[in-house]
Structure formats: C-alpha cells, structure tokens
Scaffold this motif. Structure first.
Motif, PDB file in Angstrom:
ATOM      1  N   ILE A   7       0.681  -1.313  -0.035  1.00  0.00           N
ATOM      2  CA  ILE A   7       0.154   0.182   0.052  1.00  0.00           C
ATOM      3  C   ILE A   7       0.974   1.135   0.082  1.00  0.00           C
ATOM      4  CG2 ILE A   7      -0.348   0.407   2.389  1.00  0.00           C
ATOM      5  CD1 ILE A   7      -3.343   0.401  -0.145  1.00  0.00           C
ATOM      6  N   GLN A   8       1.894   1.341   0.661  1.00  0.00           N
ATOM      7  CA  GLN A   8       2.871   2.204   0.588  1.00  0.00           C
ATOM      8  C   GLN A   8       3.496   2.565  -0.846  1.00  0.00           C
ATOM      9  OE1 GLN A   8       5.882   3.120   3.856  1.00  0.00           O
ATOM     10  NE2 GLN A   8       7.138   2.093   2.175  1.00  0.00           N
ATOM     11  N   ASN A   9       3.771   1.429  -1.454  1.00  0.00           N
ATOM     12  CA  ASN A   9       4.255   1.524  -2.711  1.00  0.00           C
ATOM     13  C   ASN A   9       3.240   2.095  -3.803  1.00  0.00           C
ATOM     14  OD1 ASN A   9       6.895   0.892  -1.971  1.00  0.00           O
ATOM     15  ND2 ASN A   9       6.522  -1.396  -2.575  1.00  0.00           N
ATOM     16  N   TRP A  10       2.200   1.529  -3.587  1.00  0.00           N
ATOM     17  CA  TRP A  10       0.761   1.993  -4.540  1.00  0.00           C
ATOM     18  C   TRP A  10       0.482   3.563  -4.203  1.00  0.00           C
ATOM     19  CZ3 TRP A  10      -3.896   4.406  -3.844  1.00  0.00           C
ATOM     20  CH2 TRP A  10      -4.882   4.162  -4.751  1.00  0.00           C
ATOM     21  N   PHE A  11       0.553   3.842  -3.052  1.00  0.00           N
ATOM     22  CA  PHE A  11       0.485   5.444  -2.676  1.00  0.00           C
ATOM     23  C   PHE A  11       1.439   6.279  -3.419  1.00  0.00           C
ATOM     24  CE2 PHE A  11       1.602   9.173  -0.003  1.00  0.00           C
ATOM     25  CZ  PHE A  11       0.362   9.798  -0.129  1.00  0.00           C
ATOM     26  N   LYS A  12       2.735   5.810  -3.287  1.00  0.00           N
ATOM     27  CA  LYS A  12       4.064   6.523  -4.080  1.00  0.00           C
ATOM     28  C   LYS A  12       3.697   6.582  -5.317  1.00  0.00           C
ATOM     29  CE  LYS A  12       7.590   4.478  -2.482  1.00  0.00           C
ATOM     30  NZ  LYS A  12       8.912   4.096  -1.983  1.00  0.00           N
ATOM     31  N   ASP A  13       3.416   5.375  -6.085  1.00  0.00           N
ATOM     32  CA  ASP A  13       3.137   5.315  -7.411  1.00  0.00           C
ATOM     33  C   ASP A  13       2.171   6.260  -7.972  1.00  0.00           C
ATOM     34  OD1 ASP A  13       5.269   3.531  -7.269  1.00  0.00           O
ATOM     35  OD2 ASP A  13       4.008   1.882  -7.575  1.00  0.00           O
ATOM     36  N   ASN A  14       1.062   6.559  -7.227  1.00  0.00           N
ATOM     37  CA  ASN A  14       0.138   7.393  -7.305  1.00  0.00           C
ATOM     38  C   ASN A  14       0.185   8.775  -7.236  1.00  0.00           C
ATOM     39  OD1 ASN A  14      -2.295   5.690  -9.048  1.00  0.00           O
ATOM     40  ND2 ASN A  14      -1.592   4.591  -7.264  1.00  0.00           N
ATOM     41  N   CYS A  15       1.201   9.179  -6.476  1.00  0.00           N
ATOM     42  CA  CYS A  15       1.369  10.712  -6.065  1.00  0.00           C
ATOM     43  C   CYS A  15       1.906  11.197  -7.256  1.00  0.00           C
ATOM     44  CB  CYS A  15       2.292  10.710  -5.046  1.00  0.00           C
ATOM     45  SG  CYS A  15       1.940  10.142  -3.272  1.00  0.00           S
ATOM     46  N   ASP A  16       1.142  12.225  -7.869  1.00  0.00           N
ATOM     47  CA  ASP A  16       1.360  13.130  -8.961  1.00  0.00           C
ATOM     48  C   ASP A  16       1.646  14.545  -8.631  1.00  0.00           C
ATOM     49  OD1 ASP A  16      -1.270  13.847  -8.498  1.00  0.00           O
ATOM     50  OD2 ASP A  16      -1.975  13.075 -10.514  1.00  0.00           O
ATOM     51  N   GLY A  17       1.511  15.174  -7.448  1.00  0.00           N
ATOM     52  CA  GLY A  17       1.544  16.337  -7.019  1.00  0.00           C
ATOM     53  C   GLY A  17      -0.081  16.960  -6.839  1.00  0.00           C
ATOM     54  N   ASP A  18      -0.890  16.275  -7.191  1.00  0.00           N
ATOM     55  CA  ASP A  18      -2.400  16.751  -7.130  1.00  0.00           C
ATOM     56  C   ASP A  18      -3.080  15.639  -6.424  1.00  0.00           C
ATOM     57  OD1 ASP A  18      -4.385  18.580  -7.485  1.00  0.00           O
ATOM     58  OD2 ASP A  18      -5.260  17.393  -9.161  1.00  0.00           O
ATOM     59  N   TRP A  19      -3.142  14.510  -6.655  1.00  0.00           N
ATOM     60  CA  TRP A  19      -4.010  13.549  -6.131  1.00  0.00           C
ATOM     61  C   TRP A  19      -3.587  13.388  -4.604  1.00  0.00           C
ATOM     62  CZ3 TRP A  19      -2.343   8.571  -3.860  1.00  0.00           C
ATOM     63  CH2 TRP A  19      -3.381   7.663  -3.511  1.00  0.00           C
ATOM     64  N   GLU A  20      -2.534  13.319  -4.069  1.00  0.00           N
ATOM     65  CA  GLU A  20      -2.410  13.194  -2.676  1.00  0.00           C
ATOM     66  C   GLU A  20      -2.523  14.428  -2.073  1.00  0.00           C
ATOM     67  OE1 GLU A  20       1.728  14.751  -4.588  1.00  0.00           O
ATOM     68  OE2 GLU A  20       0.138  13.326  -4.989  1.00  0.00           O
ATOM     69  N   GLN A  21      -3.040  15.356  -2.542  1.00  0.00           N
ATOM     70  CA  GLN A  21      -3.308  16.853  -1.851  1.00  0.00           C
ATOM     71  C   GLN A  21      -4.735  16.426  -1.320  1.00  0.00           C
ATOM     72  OE1 GLN A  21      -1.242  19.239  -1.101  1.00  0.00           O
ATOM     73  NE2 GLN A  21       0.401  18.029  -2.018  1.00  0.00           N
ATOM     74  N   GLY A  22      -5.658  15.719  -2.101  1.00  0.00           N
ATOM     75  CA  GLY A  22      -6.972  15.236  -1.773  1.00  0.00           C
ATOM     76  C   GLY A  22      -6.920  14.608  -0.400  1.00  0.00           C
ATOM     77  N   GLU A  23      -7.667  13.526  -0.535  1.00  0.00           N
ATOM     78  CA  GLU A  23      -8.016  12.643   0.469  1.00  0.00           C
ATOM     79  C   GLU A  23      -7.205  11.573   0.441  1.00  0.00           C
ATOM     80  OE1 GLU A  23     -12.154  12.191   1.644  1.00  0.00           O
ATOM     81  OE2 GLU A  23     -12.432  14.071   0.817  1.00  0.00           O
ATOM     82  N   GLY A  24      -6.567  10.936  -0.633  1.00  0.00           N
ATOM     83  CA  GLY A  24      -5.627   9.922  -0.758  1.00  0.00           C
ATOM     84  C   GLY A  24      -6.095   8.793   0.036  1.00  0.00           C
TER      85      GLY A  24
END
Length: 98
Positions: A7-24
C-alpha cells in the motif's frame, strides 16, 4: 510482498503532485469497534470501476463491507479485519492491472 509495503508503494506510485493533496488514503477506527478505509481512486487504474455494496456479516464480531462508488473505495470491518480490507483493495487493483 507484505500489505503495508504494497500500500505504501501504491500510494507513492499514484502521487502526482495533485492526487495526494486530496483525501488519498484514510484509515480510521469505528466505535463498534472496527476499521474503516477510504481510498480516493480518481486518476488511478480503477477510477471508472463501481462495485455495489457487499456486506458479509457472520456475527457482530465477524463482519466486513466494501463498495466502490464516486471514485472512492470504501471498506469497513470488525476490529480484526484491517489487514483483510487492505488485501481486498490490493486484489482489486491487481486484477484490473493484470
């Protein structure tokens, strides 16, 4: 791979500068007691998937529910189901990506 590493790797792979600023990803506890997981899947490989609510309740101490709607994976379960719920999410991602 251990689920927390995955899940940590999935999170890092999906961080794009915008997505993680939401609710993630949010993991919270419930008062009954239990766990709730909410994962924003917008802009991911499963963004267009919808799953009607599934509830599996064997007893008040052995239950879980899961759904995907409005680009959000939501799962909840009894106090012993955190790892199981994260594994359900991983299974969904891996089926779609493979």
């Amino acid at each position: 791979m251990e689920i927390l590493d995955w899940i940590q790797n999935w999170f890092k792979d999906n961080c794009d500068g915008d997505w993680e600023q939401g609710e993630g990803i949010q993991i919270t506890t419930l008062e009954n007691p239990g766990w709730e997981i909410e994962i924003d899947i917008s802009n991911t490989s499963i963004a267009n998937i919808t799953i009607d609510g599934i509830l599996n309740e064997k007893s008040k101490k052995d239950w879980y529910g899961v759904k995907i709607e409005n680009q959000r994976f939501t799962a909840s379960g009894d106090a012993g189901k955190l790892k199981f719920l994260l594994e359900l999410f991983r299974e969904m991602i891996e089926k779609i990506e493979n």
